[in-house]
Design an enzyme around this catalytic site. Structure first.
Site, PDB file in Angstrom:
ATOM      1  N   HIS A   1      -7.878  -5.061  -0.860  1.00 49.20           N
ATOM      2  CA  HIS A   1      -6.697  -4.311  -0.413  1.00 49.20           C
ATOM      3  C   HIS A   1      -6.051  -5.076   0.739  1.00 49.20           C
ATOM      4  O   HIS A   1      -6.254  -4.764   1.915  1.00 49.20           O
ATOM      5  CB  HIS A   1      -7.084  -2.894   0.005  1.00 49.20           C
TER       6      HIS A   1
ATOM      7  N   SER B   1       0.828  -1.193   0.000  1.00 46.57           N
ATOM      8  CA  SER B   1       0.000   0.000   0.000  1.00 46.57           C
ATOM      9  C   SER B   1       0.876   1.262   0.000  1.00 46.57           C
ATOM     10  O   SER B   1       1.758   1.401  -0.844  1.00 46.57           O
ATOM     11  CB  SER B   1      -0.956  -0.061   1.201  1.00 46.57           C
TER      12      SER B   1
ATOM     13  N   ASP C   1      -9.527  -4.607  -5.490  1.00 53.75           N
ATOM     14  CA  ASP C   1      -9.129  -3.578  -4.514  1.00 53.75           C
ATOM     15  C   ASP C   1     -10.036  -2.356  -4.662  1.00 53.75           C
ATOM     16  O   ASP C   1     -10.099  -1.752  -5.729  1.00 53.75           O
ATOM     17  CB  ASP C   1      -7.662  -3.189  -4.755  1.00 53.75           C
TER      18      ASP C   1
END
Length: 220
Positions: A194, A107, A162
């Site tokens: 995610h 991320s 995601d």
């Protein structure tokens, strides 16, 4: 064997290095460990984070919004690049050559790693970015436009499902970096949101060993 290679994993927003290590360990049913590579999991410092109305969170940098087409928060990005450069320099002081160091993350951690490597440390062994993206006018792209040299290879993974960091953002980042001379692969995972997955971490491990092979470790 001597661990004269290192791999740094930068975790997600609100996470800790220890948390990331545990998450990966749970996915693999074992630590992500290599006899010849030291794996480091730093934790970002806590700071006010604009997308959660200025509440404190452990973040590598701030964002004005979580979107691909807004400006980057350069002040926080650059100050963290300086702090992480200290971490790289510590590794070098410990006898690890710069081209035997990998850096990446999940991320925001992957976004941070791309800034660090492609703007300031183009002689690292490689970069990995899992469910990450760069803003469209990223300082990374500006730096690469001026670059003539060989760049670290990028290993990218992204879940198609995601909903926080859209797959299209990861794809766009991949496309622009390729056009600027970065050798990069993008691995896609149809049902992945995610998050990290076991298959993805297995692929990452294979790539890490390809970039930092045991044979080379012996000759150094």
């Amino acid at each position: 064997g001597a661990q004269n290679n290192s791999c740094t994993f930068l975790c997600h927003i609100g996470g800790t290095g220890q948390g990331a290590r545990t998450w990966i360990k749970e996915l693999l049913n074992q630590d992500m460990a290599f006899q010849h590579i030291k794996v480091i999991y730093p934790t970002a410092p806590a700071r006010p984070y604009i997308p959660i109305k200025g509440a404190f969170s452990t973040v590598w940098f701030d964002r004005f919004k979580i979107c691909i087409d807004c400006p980057e928060h350069m002040e926080s990005i650059d100050s963290m690049c300086r702090r992480l450069t200290d971490l790289i320099n510590d590794e070098i002081k410990n006898g690890i050559a710069k081209n035997r160091i990998l850096i990446g993350g999940f991320s925001m951690g992957g976004g941070m790693a791309m800034h660090l490597a492609y703007r300031f440390h183009q002689d690292l062994a490689g970069v990995f970015a899992l469910s990450s993206f760069l803003n469209n006018d990223s300082a990374v792209y500006q730096a690469l436009k001026r670059n003539e040299g060989v760049l670290p290879e990028l290993f990218q993974c992204h879940g198609i499902s995601d909903e926080l960091v859209l797959y299209s953002w990861g794809e766009e980042t991949n496309r622009i970096l390729k056009s600027l001379g970065v050798s990069t692969s993008l691995h896609t995972f149809p049902d992945l949101q995610h998050e990290l997955s076991r298959t993805e971490i297995e692929k990452l491990k294979t790539w890490i060993v390809k970039k930092l092979p045991v044979e080379a470790a012996k000759t150094n």
